[in-house]
Enzyme design. Structure first.
Site, PDB file in Angstrom:
ATOM      1  CB  CYS A 115      -0.961   0.003   1.181  1.00  0.00           C
ATOM      2  SG  CYS A 115      -2.181  -1.307   1.066  1.00  0.00           S
ATOM      3  CG  HIS A 252      -3.113   3.801   1.729  1.00  0.00           C
ATOM      4  ND1 HIS A 252      -3.573   3.401   0.496  1.00  0.00           N
ATOM      5  CD2 HIS A 252      -3.205   2.715   2.542  1.00  0.00           C
ATOM      6  CE1 HIS A 252      -3.922   2.126   0.559  1.00  0.00           C
ATOM      7  NE2 HIS A 252      -3.719   1.687   1.791  1.00  0.00           N
ATOM      8  CG  ASN A 282      -6.575  -0.537   0.792  1.00  0.00           C
ATOM      9  OD1 ASN A 282      -5.827  -0.087  -0.080  1.00  0.00           O
ATOM     10  ND2 ASN A 282      -6.124  -1.027   1.932  1.00  0.00           N
TER      11      ASN A 282
HETATM   12  O1  UT7 Z   1      -3.842  -0.793   3.368  1.00  0.00           O
HETATM   13  C1  UT7 Z   1      -3.207  -0.861   4.598  1.00  0.00           C
HETATM   14  C2  UT7 Z   1      -3.502  -2.069   5.346  1.00  0.00           C
HETATM   15  N1  UT7 Z   1      -4.834  -2.316   5.772  1.00  0.00           N
HETATM   16  C3  UT7 Z   1      -5.478  -1.602   6.703  1.00  0.00           C
HETATM   17  O2  UT7 Z   1      -5.152  -0.485   7.020  1.00  0.00           O
HETATM   18  C4  UT7 Z   1      -6.619  -2.268   7.403  1.00  0.00           C
HETATM   19  C5  UT7 Z   1      -6.491  -2.077   8.867  1.00  0.00           C
HETATM   20  N2  UT7 Z   1      -7.539  -2.711   9.621  1.00  0.00           N
HETATM   21  C6  UT7 Z   1      -8.841  -2.346   9.534  1.00  0.00           C
HETATM   22  O3  UT7 Z   1      -9.192  -1.474   8.757  1.00  0.00           O
HETATM   23  C7  UT7 Z   1      -9.819  -2.980  10.472  1.00  0.00           C
HETATM   24  O4  UT7 Z   1      -9.127  -3.755  11.422  1.00  0.00           O
HETATM   25  C8  UT7 Z   1     -10.872  -3.863   9.767  1.00  0.00           C
HETATM   26  C9  UT7 Z   1     -11.810  -2.984   8.977  1.00  0.00           C
HETATM   27  C10 UT7 Z   1     -10.177  -4.865   8.845  1.00  0.00           C
HETATM   28  C11 UT7 Z   1     -11.700  -4.623  10.786  1.00  0.00           C
HETATM   29  O5  UT7 Z   1     -12.288  -3.724  11.706  1.00  0.00           O
HETATM   30  P1  UT7 Z   1     -12.171  -4.000  13.270  1.00  0.00           P
HETATM   31  O6  UT7 Z   1     -12.963  -2.964  13.926  1.00  0.00           O
HETATM   32  O7  UT7 Z   1     -10.711  -4.082  13.599  1.00  0.00           O
HETATM   33  O8  UT7 Z   1     -12.905  -5.396  13.398  1.00  0.00           O
HETATM   34  P2  UT7 Z   1     -12.342  -6.785  13.937  1.00  0.00           P
HETATM   35  O9  UT7 Z   1     -11.392  -7.376  12.967  1.00  0.00           O
HETATM   36  O10 UT7 Z   1     -11.895  -6.593  15.329  1.00  0.00           O
HETATM   37  O11 UT7 Z   1     -13.663  -7.644  13.925  1.00  0.00           O
HETATM   38  C12 UT7 Z   1     -14.799  -7.275  14.731  1.00  0.00           C
HETATM   39  C13 UT7 Z   1     -15.913  -8.255  14.446  1.00  0.00           C
HETATM   40  C14 UT7 Z   1     -15.471  -9.717  14.502  1.00  0.00           C
HETATM   41  O12 UT7 Z   1     -16.522 -10.466  15.073  1.00  0.00           O
HETATM   42  P3  UT7 Z   1     -16.469 -10.898  16.619  1.00  0.00           P
HETATM   43  O13 UT7 Z   1     -15.206 -11.686  16.771  1.00  0.00           O
HETATM   44  O14 UT7 Z   1     -16.454  -9.599  17.379  1.00  0.00           O
HETATM   45  O15 UT7 Z   1     -17.723 -11.697  16.765  1.00  0.00           O
HETATM   46  C15 UT7 Z   1     -15.324 -10.088  13.061  1.00  0.00           C
HETATM   47  O16 UT7 Z   1     -15.515 -11.467  12.835  1.00  0.00           O
HETATM   48  O17 UT7 Z   1     -16.414  -8.049  13.128  1.00  0.00           O
HETATM   49  C16 UT7 Z   1     -16.423  -9.297  12.417  1.00  0.00           C
HETATM   50  N3  UT7 Z   1     -16.204  -9.039  11.012  1.00  0.00           N
HETATM   51  C17 UT7 Z   1     -17.204  -8.737  10.161  1.00  0.00           C
HETATM   52  N4  UT7 Z   1     -18.534  -8.639  10.333  1.00  0.00           N
HETATM   53  C18 UT7 Z   1     -19.276  -8.326   9.266  1.00  0.00           C
HETATM   54  C19 UT7 Z   1     -15.026  -9.009  10.330  1.00  0.00           C
HETATM   55  N5  UT7 Z   1     -15.260  -8.696   9.046  1.00  0.00           N
HETATM   56  C20 UT7 Z   1     -16.583  -8.545   8.912  1.00  0.00           C
HETATM   57  C21 UT7 Z   1     -17.428  -8.206   7.827  1.00  0.00           C
HETATM   58  N6  UT7 Z   1     -18.755  -8.107   8.058  1.00  0.00           N
HETATM   59  N7  UT7 Z   1     -16.940  -7.973   6.589  1.00  0.00           N
END
Ligand code: UT7
Length: 325
Positions: A115, A252, A282
């Protein structure tokens, strides 16, 4: 004392026609528009058509940038293309762009910093231009991340999209002050201790396959704001500028929450932030030149404006650039 600066002559971008909305994703996997918008700010992304490669997106973006600059492709003697989704393992996608533009001189190569690819490519081209090795550079970020997504993994497949953006730089003599036009400073960083937090689980030397993107999203998120703001403070320090001097912040586009938190920490006013993550998702190395192109086309970024760029991604890699447009 004068200085050689890499001055922006023009920029352009290209997005594949097909749009994939959150609602369409929610019909295929266990997710919802509400979750995606709330956690990331993404509403839709563009997806390359069957047979449409990263080089095709890059060529279209390059042509748009050449038209915007009003220059002939033959005057380009350097092409640096940031991508993690090349057409082939080799040769570089940059040489496909070079050939399509009918350029048979100079040099063209790919650069892989995920990225952060556009910031690394911009910095590399800037360094070459300032040494006098090349005169006019085409700097491209182009990706087809849709090809390396595991479409059954809701934690990653909702986040990414395809696209390309390009900027043309020319070596010009400037007075050697902070008021100069061009790339004023760039700062690049990487730390391979984090390489397993965002990676692709295949490759020519390890698995002989292309592989799929894997990410510990929360871990990436945890480091993002600190790393981004660190390299921006480096840019401020190197140029004697502050957040107040910035006309436009073009980060980004990974996640609106990361962008908002970074801008807040840096005291950059929300109205100075260029946001395209809602429409593009992204697009990795393509996201910054895509966002630049949008803000130039709609009249926000104008000649003489001070534009702050930053990116962070797999590796981890991260970096900043301060450019007077
Ligand atoms: O390009 C540079 C690199 N990438 C980034 O900058 C991405 C950085 N990370 C993020 O943007 C965030 O961590 C995410 C958007 C990927 C995820 O958001 P989060 O608030 O960190 O969520 P999480 O991974 O902690 O997941 C929270 C919950 C989980 O469920 P439980 O364990 O709380 O029951 C996940 O299973 O959300 C669930 N979950 C989803 N639910 C619905 C994960 N993906 C999804 C989804 N739809 N697509």
């Amino acid at each position: 004392m004068t200085a050689t600066r890499s001055v922006v002559l023009g920029c352009g971008s290209y997005l594949p026609q097909q749009i994939l909305t959150n609602a369409e994703l929610a019909a295929r996997i266990d997710t919802s528009d509400e979750w995606i918008v709330q956690r990331t700010g993404i509403r839709q992304r563009h997806i390359a058509a069957e047979g449409e490669f990263t080089s095709h997106l890059a060529i279209n973006a390059a042509r748009a940038a050449l038209a915007d600059a009003g220059i002939d492709a033959q005057s380009i003697d350097l092409i640096v293309l940031g991508t993690s989704t090349p057409d082939h393992t080799f040769p570089a996608t940059a040489v496909a762009v070079q050939a399509a533009l009918g350029i048979h001189h100079g040099a063209a190569f790919d650069l892989q910093a995920v990225c952060s690819g556009f910031i690394f490519a911009l910095s590399t081209a800037d360094s070459f231009l300032r040494t006098g090795a090349f005169k006019r550079a085409l700097v491209i970020g182009a990706e087809t991340f849709s090809r390396i997504l595991d479409w059954s993994d809701r934690g990653t497949c909702v986040l990414f999209g395809d696209g390309a953006g390009a900027v043309i730089l020319e070596a010009q003599q400037q007075p050697g002050a902070a008021s100069d036009r061009g790339v004023l400073t760039t700062h690049l960083r990487s730390d391979g201790r984090h390489k397993s937090k965002l990676y692709v689980d295949g490759g020519p030397s390890s698995t002989r396959t292309v592989g799929y993107l894997r990410m510990e999203g929360r871990e990436v998120f945890k480091h993002a704001v600190g790393m981004i703001t660190d390299v921006i403070y480096d840019a401020f320090k190197a140029t004697g500028t502050t957040a107040e001097d910035i006309d436009w912040f073009v980060p980004h586009q990974a996640n609106k929450r990361i962008i908002d938190a970074s801008a807040h920490k840096l005291h950059i006013a929300p109205q100075k932030v260029v946001l395209t993550v809602d429409l593009h998702g992204n697009t990795s190395a393509a996201s910054i030149p895509l966002a630049l192109s949008v803000a130039v086309k709609d009249g926000r970024i104008k000649k003489g404006d001070l534009v702050l760029l930053e990116a962070m991604g797999g590796g981890f890699t991260w970096g900043s650039a301060l450019v007077r447009w």
